[in-house]
Design an enzyme around this catalytic site. Structure first.
Site, PDB file in Angstrom:
ATOM      1  N   GLY A  45       0.809  -1.218   0.000  1.00  0.00           N
ATOM      2  CA  GLY A  45       0.000   0.000   0.000  1.00  0.00           C
ATOM      3  C   GLY A  45       0.842   1.268   0.000  1.00  0.00           C
ATOM      4  O   GLY A  45       1.795   1.385   0.766  1.00  0.00           O
ATOM      5  N   GLY A  71       0.536  -0.730  10.112  1.00  0.00           N
ATOM      6  CA  GLY A  71       0.077   0.658  10.139  1.00  0.00           C
ATOM      7  C   GLY A  71       0.421   1.402   8.858  1.00  0.00           C
ATOM      8  O   GLY A  71       0.655   2.615   8.880  1.00  0.00           O
ATOM      9  N   ASN A  98      -1.467  -0.924  -4.991  1.00  0.00           N
ATOM     10  CA  ASN A  98      -2.387  -0.853  -3.845  1.00  0.00           C
ATOM     11  C   ASN A  98      -2.269   0.520  -3.201  1.00  0.00           C
ATOM     12  O   ASN A  98      -1.176   0.982  -2.876  1.00  0.00           O
ATOM     13  CB  ASN A  98      -2.025  -1.967  -2.852  1.00  0.00           C
ATOM     14  CG  ASN A  98      -2.962  -2.028  -1.655  1.00  0.00           C
ATOM     15  OD1 ASN A  98      -2.881  -1.204  -0.750  1.00  0.00           O
ATOM     16  ND2 ASN A  98      -3.850  -3.014  -1.638  1.00  0.00           N
ATOM     17  N   CYS A 128      -8.581   0.890   5.857  1.00  0.00           N
ATOM     18  CA  CYS A 128      -7.885   1.907   6.652  1.00  0.00           C
ATOM     19  C   CYS A 128      -8.928   2.739   7.401  1.00  0.00           C
ATOM     20  O   CYS A 128     -10.004   3.014   6.871  1.00  0.00           O
ATOM     21  CB  CYS A 128      -7.097   2.846   5.750  1.00  0.00           C
ATOM     22  SG  CYS A 128      -6.280   2.036   4.382  1.00  0.00           S
ATOM     23  N   ILE A 189      -9.989 -11.538   0.716  1.00  0.00           N
ATOM     24  CA  ILE A 189     -10.278 -10.702   1.860  1.00  0.00           C
ATOM     25  C   ILE A 189      -9.001 -10.044   2.394  1.00  0.00           C
ATOM     26  O   ILE A 189      -7.909 -10.579   2.221  1.00  0.00           O
ATOM     27  CB  ILE A 189     -10.939 -11.497   3.025  1.00  0.00           C
ATOM     28  CG1 ILE A 189     -10.035 -12.635   3.529  1.00  0.00           C
ATOM     29  CG2 ILE A 189     -12.271 -12.024   2.616  1.00  0.00           C
ATOM     30  CD1 ILE A 189     -10.586 -13.371   4.774  1.00  0.00           C
ATOM     31  N   GLY A 241      -6.505 -14.872   0.926  1.00  0.00           N
ATOM     32  CA  GLY A 241      -6.744 -15.220   2.326  1.00  0.00           C
ATOM     33  C   GLY A 241      -6.241 -16.626   2.565  1.00  0.00           C
ATOM     34  O   GLY A 241      -6.908 -17.597   2.213  1.00  0.00           O
TER      35      GLY A 241
HETATM   36  C1  FMN Z   1       2.599  -8.045   6.780  1.00  0.00           C
HETATM   37  C2  FMN Z   1       1.350  -7.744   6.000  1.00  0.00           C
HETATM   38  C3  FMN Z   1       1.187  -6.493   5.408  1.00  0.00           C
HETATM   39  C4  FMN Z   1       0.018  -6.195   4.680  1.00  0.00           C
HETATM   40  N1  FMN Z   1      -0.109  -4.970   4.071  1.00  0.00           N
HETATM   41  C5  FMN Z   1      -1.201  -4.694   3.304  1.00  0.00           C
HETATM   42  C6  FMN Z   1      -1.310  -3.459   2.587  1.00  0.00           C
HETATM   43  O1  FMN Z   1      -0.413  -2.613   2.613  1.00  0.00           O
HETATM   44  N2  FMN Z   1      -2.450  -3.236   1.871  1.00  0.00           N
HETATM   45  C7  FMN Z   1      -3.459  -4.165   1.788  1.00  0.00           C
HETATM   46  O2  FMN Z   1      -4.461  -3.921   1.118  1.00  0.00           O
HETATM   47  N3  FMN Z   1      -3.361  -5.350   2.434  1.00  0.00           N
HETATM   48  C8  FMN Z   1      -2.262  -5.640   3.186  1.00  0.00           C
HETATM   49  N4  FMN Z   1      -2.164  -6.864   3.812  1.00  0.00           N
HETATM   50  C9  FMN Z   1      -3.249  -7.857   3.658  1.00  0.00           C
HETATM   51  C10 FMN Z   1      -2.929  -8.884   2.562  1.00  0.00           C
HETATM   52  O3  FMN Z   1      -2.760  -8.260   1.305  1.00  0.00           O
HETATM   53  C11 FMN Z   1      -4.032  -9.971   2.464  1.00  0.00           C
HETATM   54  O4  FMN Z   1      -5.260  -9.349   2.116  1.00  0.00           O
HETATM   55  C12 FMN Z   1      -4.224 -10.756   3.749  1.00  0.00           C
HETATM   56  O5  FMN Z   1      -2.991 -10.936   4.432  1.00  0.00           O
HETATM   57  C13 FMN Z   1      -4.865 -12.133   3.517  1.00  0.00           C
HETATM   58  O6  FMN Z   1      -4.063 -12.932   2.656  1.00  0.00           O
HETATM   59  P1  FMN Z   1      -2.968 -14.011   3.205  1.00  0.00           P
HETATM   60  O7  FMN Z   1      -3.646 -14.811   4.277  1.00  0.00           O
HETATM   61  O8  FMN Z   1      -2.580 -14.821   2.005  1.00  0.00           O
HETATM   62  O9  FMN Z   1      -1.819 -13.225   3.741  1.00  0.00           O
HETATM   63  C14 FMN Z   1      -1.000  -7.177   4.546  1.00  0.00           C
HETATM   64  C15 FMN Z   1      -0.823  -8.437   5.144  1.00  0.00           C
HETATM   65  C16 FMN Z   1       0.322  -8.736   5.855  1.00  0.00           C
HETATM   66  C17 FMN Z   1       0.472 -10.115   6.461  1.00  0.00           C
END
Ligand code: FMN
Length: 300
Positions: A45, A71, A98, A128, A189, A241
């Site tokens: 992001g 954050g 993003n 956010c 998600i 997810g």
């Molecule tokens: C360390 C970390 C940082 C993340 N930063 C963002 C972000 O900057 N923007 C966003 O939309 N989602 C962010 N996410 C969410 C992921 O893109 C994703 O939606 C979520 O982790 C579920 O997928 P996963 O279980 O495969 O990780 C972040 C997730 C993690 C673990």
């Protein structure tokens, strides 16, 4: 055999991308993964101005996954556009940027700044907190989600993917609001809000108190939500997810996702995206599937 999929008019050579925030802009991972193999790279992001993020500790391990409250630390759109985009442009993969913000104006300015930048899709992270509305996330209120989608669409030059929050009673209501306001696609998600207590320190494991849960633990919830959204809207879905294996990715596709993002699993195994792409190809060969599009939403 065809593995390419279409997201709002943008063709991805295969359905696998990475989840925002788990892959940076691919720089570190490019030592392990040939980025040319990915359908798309989704970047961490980015906001209109740099943010330092939350105090530490910002991550914790949990059963079948992890928790984070980074954050939205980011270098700001100018550094991102001048440093990360030229890096990604060297590869034959699509770029999904993003975008995050703390107010509608933040998002709009960031999207406006990206209008003339050569990227393929914008993913809008609405998990956010909206600082002007008492901190409830944009993606937790259908009216706020409608409004921000409409405003972003008015300035965006690239197709827009609204990234939905699972921290709601009915995710289909959110998906419908995004679609009604003109979103070209949705992704889901984002993380589920959780809490972990460090009993030895007798305080919160993550300084922010609450943190987003991700990884295999949330996968069945994500599949259920993708299925529900696929049956509620007509725009394409990027599912994510807890995807860690070929089977997990195929579940998402069969539930209705046109593309799949792999997030937390990259931390365990940096090769996982390419292994999943090869695994899907193998599955298609073994089962006589000529076109991946036959599998999208095949489970009714
Ligand atoms: C360390 C970390 C940082 C993340 N930063 C963002 C972000 O900057 N923007 C966003 O939309 N989602 C962010 N996410 C969410 C992921 O893109 C994703 O939606 C979520 O982790 C579920 O997928 P996963 O279980 O495969 O990780 C972040 C997730 C993690 C673990």
């Amino acid at each position: 055999m065809n593995m390419s999929v279409n997201i709002a008019g943008v063709e991805l050579k295969n359905p696998i991308t990475v989840a925002s925030g788990t892959f940076g802009s691919g720089m570190e991972y490019s030592e392990f993964v040939d980025l040319n193999r990915l359908g798309a790279v989704t970047t961490k992001g980015v906001a209109i101005i740099p943010w330092p993020g939350n105090p530490t500790p910002r991550i914790a391990e949990t059963y079948g996954g992890m928790m984070n409250a980074i954050g939205l630390q980011n270098p700001g759109i100018d550094v991102f556009v001048n440093r990360d985009i030229p890096f990604l442009k060297k590869y034959d993969t699509k770029i999904i940027v993003n975008v995050c913000g703390k107010s509608e104006d933040d998002y709009v300015e960031c999207v406006r700044r990206l209008a003339d930048v050569d990227v393929d899709l914008l993913e809008i992270n609405v998990s956010c907190p909206n600082v002007k509305e008492g901190g409830i996330a944009f993606g937790q209120d259908p009216k706020a989600l409608y409004s921000i989608t409409e405003k972003v669409k008015a300035v965006a030059k690239q197709p827009v993917i609204m990234k939905l929050s699972p921290n709601v009673t009915d995710i289909t209501e959110m998906a419908k609001a995004a679609e009604a306001a003109g979103s070209d696609a949705v992704s889901l998600i984002n993380t589920l809000t959780g809490m972990k207590i460090d009993v030895n320190r007798r305080t919160f494991a993550v300084a922010n108190k609450t943190a987003g849960v991700s990884g295999p633990a949330i996968h069945p919830i994500a599949v259920r939500m993708v299925y529900q959204v696929a049956n509620a809207v007509n725009i394409p879905i990027i599912g994510m997810g807890g995807v860690a294996t070929t089977e997990d990715a195929l579940e998402m596709i069969m539930a209705g996702a046109s593309a799949v993002a792999v997030g937390t699993a990259n931390f365990n195994n940096p090769y996982v995206t390419v292994e999943i792409i090869d695994g899907i190809k193998e599955y298609m060969e073994k089962n006589g599937i000529e076109d991946i599009n036959e599998l999208i939403g095949c489970v009714k």
